[in-house]
Design a protein around this motif. Structure first.
Motif, short mmCIF file in Angstrom:
data_model
loop_
_atom_site.label_atom_id
_atom_site.label_comp_id
_atom_site.label_asym_id
_atom_site.label_seq_id
_atom_site.Cartn_x
_atom_site.Cartn_y
_atom_site.Cartn_z
N LEU A 190 103.36 58.26 31.33
CA LEU A 190 102.26 57.73 30.52
C LEU A 190 101.13 57.40 31.47
CD1 LEU A 190 101.01 56.44 27.89
CD2 LEU A 190 102.10 54.30 28.63
N LEU A 191 99.90 57.83 31.17
CA LEU A 191 98.77 57.63 32.08
C LEU A 191 97.64 56.87 31.40
CD1 LEU A 191 97.33 58.26 34.82
CD2 LEU A 191 96.40 60.31 33.70
N TYR A 192 97.19 55.80 32.07
CA TYR A 192 95.92 55.16 31.72
C TYR A 192 94.93 55.48 32.83
CZ TYR A 192 92.14 51.87 31.13
OH TYR A 192 90.89 51.32 30.98
N GLN A 193 93.72 55.91 32.46
CA GLN A 193 92.69 56.15 33.46
C GLN A 193 91.40 55.47 33.01
OE1 GLN A 193 93.01 60.60 32.80
NE2 GLN A 193 90.77 60.44 32.85
N GLY A 194 90.74 54.79 33.96
CA GLY A 194 89.51 54.10 33.64
C GLY A 194 89.47 52.71 34.23
N ALA A 195 88.45 51.95 33.85
CA ALA A 195 88.30 50.60 34.36
C ALA A 195 89.42 49.70 33.84
CB ALA A 195 86.94 50.04 33.96
N ILE A 196 89.90 48.82 34.70
CA ILE A 196 90.95 47.88 34.31
C ILE A 196 90.26 46.62 33.82
CG2 ILE A 196 93.05 46.70 35.04
CD1 ILE A 196 93.48 48.82 37.13
N ASN A 197 89.83 46.67 32.57
CA ASN A 197 89.07 45.61 31.91
C ASN A 197 89.86 45.01 30.76
OD1 ASN A 197 86.78 45.87 33.53
ND2 ASN A 197 85.83 47.39 32.20
N THR A 257 95.73 63.61 36.04
CA THR A 257 95.75 63.74 34.58
C THR A 257 96.58 64.94 34.15
OG1 THR A 257 93.53 62.76 34.47
CG2 THR A 257 94.30 63.92 32.53
N LEU A 258 96.46 66.05 34.87
CA LEU A 258 97.18 67.27 34.51
C LEU A 258 98.70 67.10 34.58
CD1 LEU A 258 94.93 69.90 36.29
CD2 LEU A 258 95.34 69.77 33.83
N THR A 259 99.16 66.11 35.35
CA THR A 259 100.61 65.93 35.51
C THR A 259 101.20 65.00 34.45
OG1 THR A 259 100.44 63.99 36.97
CG2 THR A 259 100.32 66.18 38.00
N ALA A 260 100.37 64.37 33.63
CA ALA A 260 100.87 63.37 32.68
C ALA A 260 101.48 64.04 31.45
CB ALA A 260 99.75 62.43 32.27
N ILE A 286 92.02 65.51 26.37
CA ILE A 286 91.93 66.72 25.55
C ILE A 286 91.68 67.93 26.44
CG2 ILE A 286 90.45 67.94 23.90
CD1 ILE A 286 90.13 65.25 22.43
N GLN A 287 90.75 67.82 27.38
CA GLN A 287 90.42 68.95 28.24
C GLN A 287 91.59 69.32 29.14
OE1 GLN A 287 88.32 71.99 28.58
NE2 GLN A 287 87.38 70.34 27.43
N ALA A 288 92.42 68.33 29.50
CA ALA A 288 93.62 68.61 30.31
C ALA A 288 94.81 69.01 29.44
CB ALA A 288 93.98 67.38 31.14
N ARG A 289 94.60 69.06 28.12
CA ARG A 289 95.65 69.39 27.14
C ARG A 289 96.81 68.40 27.21
NH1 ARG A 289 91.47 72.84 28.42
NH2 ARG A 289 91.57 74.81 27.28
N ILE A 290 96.43 67.11 27.27
CA ILE A 290 97.41 66.02 27.28
C ILE A 290 97.33 65.28 25.96
CG2 ILE A 290 98.16 63.90 28.46
CD1 ILE A 290 98.32 66.35 30.23
N PRO A 291 98.41 65.17 25.19
CA PRO A 291 98.36 64.36 23.96
C PRO A 291 98.14 62.89 24.30
CG PRO A 291 100.62 65.00 24.45
CD PRO A 291 99.75 65.73 25.43
N VAL A 292 97.55 62.15 23.36
CA VAL A 292 97.19 60.76 23.63
C VAL A 292 97.65 59.86 22.49
CG1 VAL A 292 95.22 61.06 25.17
CG2 VAL A 292 94.89 61.29 22.72
N ILE A 293 97.93 58.60 22.84
CA ILE A 293 98.07 57.57 21.81
C ILE A 293 96.70 56.91 21.66
CG2 ILE A 293 100.54 57.23 22.12
CD1 ILE A 293 99.84 54.65 23.72
N LEU A 294 96.33 56.63 20.41
CA LEU A 294 94.97 56.23 20.09
C LEU A 294 94.93 54.95 19.27
CD1 LEU A 294 93.80 59.74 18.84
CD2 LEU A 294 93.12 58.70 21.01
N SER A 295 93.83 54.22 19.41
CA SER A 295 93.56 53.09 18.53
C SER A 295 93.01 53.58 17.20
CB SER A 295 92.51 52.16 19.15
OG SER A 295 92.97 51.56 20.31
N ASN A 296 93.08 52.71 16.21
CA ASN A 296 92.53 53.03 14.90
C ASN A 296 91.07 52.60 14.83
OD1 ASN A 296 92.46 53.91 12.26
ND2 ASN A 296 93.24 52.00 11.42
N LEU A 297 90.25 53.16 15.77
CA LEU A 297 88.82 52.87 15.81
C LEU A 297 88.04 54.13 15.40
CD1 LEU A 297 88.60 50.76 19.11
CD2 LEU A 297 88.68 49.94 16.76
N PRO A 298 86.82 53.97 14.87
CA PRO A 298 86.16 55.07 14.16
C PRO A 298 86.04 56.39 14.92
CG PRO A 298 84.97 53.03 13.79
CD PRO A 298 86.03 52.72 14.80
N GLU A 299 85.55 56.36 16.18
CA GLU A 299 85.31 57.61 16.89
C GLU A 299 86.61 58.33 17.22
OE1 GLU A 299 82.22 59.08 17.67
OE2 GLU A 299 81.59 57.58 16.22
N MET A 300 87.65 57.57 17.55
CA MET A 300 88.95 58.20 17.83
C MET A 300 89.58 58.74 16.55
SD MET A 300 90.52 55.81 20.85
CE MET A 300 89.66 54.25 20.66
#
Length: 366
Positions: A190-197, A257-260, A286-300
């Motif tokens: 499982l991969l998280y990438q981005g700021a740790i906020n 990302t490609l390895t996740a 998406i570009q790395a063809r990795i499925p994701v778990i998502l929040s129920n927020l509008p853009e996602m």
């Protein structure tokens, strides 16, 4: 068409800012003369670009005073460099004021790129600084002629709030030629990438690891909550299941990302900037063809309605996050691949940069 010089500025050390890199590279490749100005806040790592760039040295010790120092020094830099054949390009509200003032003074075009809703970020909710940023928005945004932003939700928000029309240029990665060499990971990654906020769901995902076997959670990035989350891992005795990779260069991050097996973008509703965001990590996955778990927020949810690229968590309870992760891992990347492939052809920089170039083409005729 007359190719004007573009001066791009941002409160950033420029090192890992992928949006600015893509925008400047596109403009440079399309014949514009580019100069990029950032600062050395949080370091000044060595980097290479085909166009000139500089980092304004800051002596401030606090972020609050650094903003004032940067804006003052940026105005002086822009005043020296800009002329009547210049387009000013400000990235985010914390670099807008000096660009706005000089654009008015010289009567030259200004393009404003709002990567987020700066005044509604979780870190400033209820603080005096939020009142200051909101004041700047009210004073500066309604008069803008050229504005871009990173999501449809943001664009609608700016239109409702200030009557400004912002072109949506999503922060999608460049198109990636994909091969079917999907790694057979044991344990699953499982991969998280981005700021740790705060409000990114990272702490909840860490606790979700207590409900999962044969899974490792890798966290790529840095930020103000890193030490607290490292302590959480230790307190919960999850050191064997959670790994902090640190801040990575974009090329190195793409390799990881490609390895996740599963990405994550489970932002919580920490204010309107998060609520209407389209996180980079979704488009990178998406570009790395990795499925994701998502929040129920509008853009996602908008992406999920178009393409089955992962699973939506039912809540931010660790058990529910674990259930979504397990569903993705049990189905496997091959199961999601056809939908990820379709989404990757839509959500790529090659499509977004066409909209960007139209904005600067129009600004060039100002």
């Amino acid at each position: 068409m007359n190719r004007k010089k573009i001066i791009t500025s941002a409160f950033s050390n420029l090192y890992t800012d992928q949006r600015i890199e893509k925008v400047c590279r596109t403009l440079y490749d399309n014949g514009y003369e580019i100069e990029l100005i950032g600062n050395n806040w949080n370091g000044a790592e060595k980097m290479s670009r085909p166009y000139p760039f500089s980092r304004i040295p800051l002596v401030s010790k606090s972020l609050k005073t650094a903003y004032f120092e940067f804006n003052w020094k940026l105005y002086r830099q822009l005043k020296k460099k800009a002329d009547h054949n210049t387009i000013l390009h400000a990235n985010d509200l914390d670099a807008l004021l000096p660009n706005y003032l000089l654009a008015k003074k010289l009567k030259i075009p200004l393009v404003f790129d709002s990567h987020e809703i700066f005044s509604e970020m979780p870190a400033i909710q209820g603080k005096m600084s939020q009142r200051l940023w909101r004041y700047l928005e009210r004073k500066l945004l309604p008069g803008l002629q050229f504005m871009i932003t990173a999501s449809t939700g943001y664009s609608h928000w700016f239109k409702r709030k200030y009557g400004v029309d912002a072109q949506v240029v999503q922060n999608a990665p460049r198109r990636l030629d994909y091969n079917l060499n999907i790694p057979d990971n044991h344990p699953g990654i499982l991969l998280y990438q981005g700021a740790i906020n705060p409000f990114r769901g990272i702490d909840k995902a860490i606790l979700a690891m207590k409900h999962l076997e044969d899974v490792v959670f890798k966290i790529a990035g840095d930020g103000p909550m890193k030490e607290a989350y490292e302590a959480l891992v230790v307190n919960e005795n999850l050191q064997h299941k959670v790994e902090f990779l640190g801040k990575l260069m974009p090329d190195d991050l793409r390799k990881v990302t490609l390895t996740a097996d599963c990405g994550m973008s489970i932002e919580e509703n920490g204010g309107e900037s998060y609520y209407y965001s389209l996180p980079n990590k979704v488009l990178d996955a998406i570009q790395a063809r990795i499925p994701v778990i998502l929040s129920n927020l509008p853009e996602m949810q908008n992406i999920k309605r178009q393409f089955d690229i992962g699973e939506v968590i039912t809540s931010h309870q660790p058990e529910d996050i674990a259930q979504a992760i397990r569903k993705v891992l049990d189905k496997g990347r091959l199961d999601y691949l056809p939908e990820l492939e379709k989404a990757a052809h839509l959500f790529c920089w090659e499509n977004e940069e066409m909209k960007l170039l139209e904005v600067f083409k129009e600004a060039s005729t100002f």
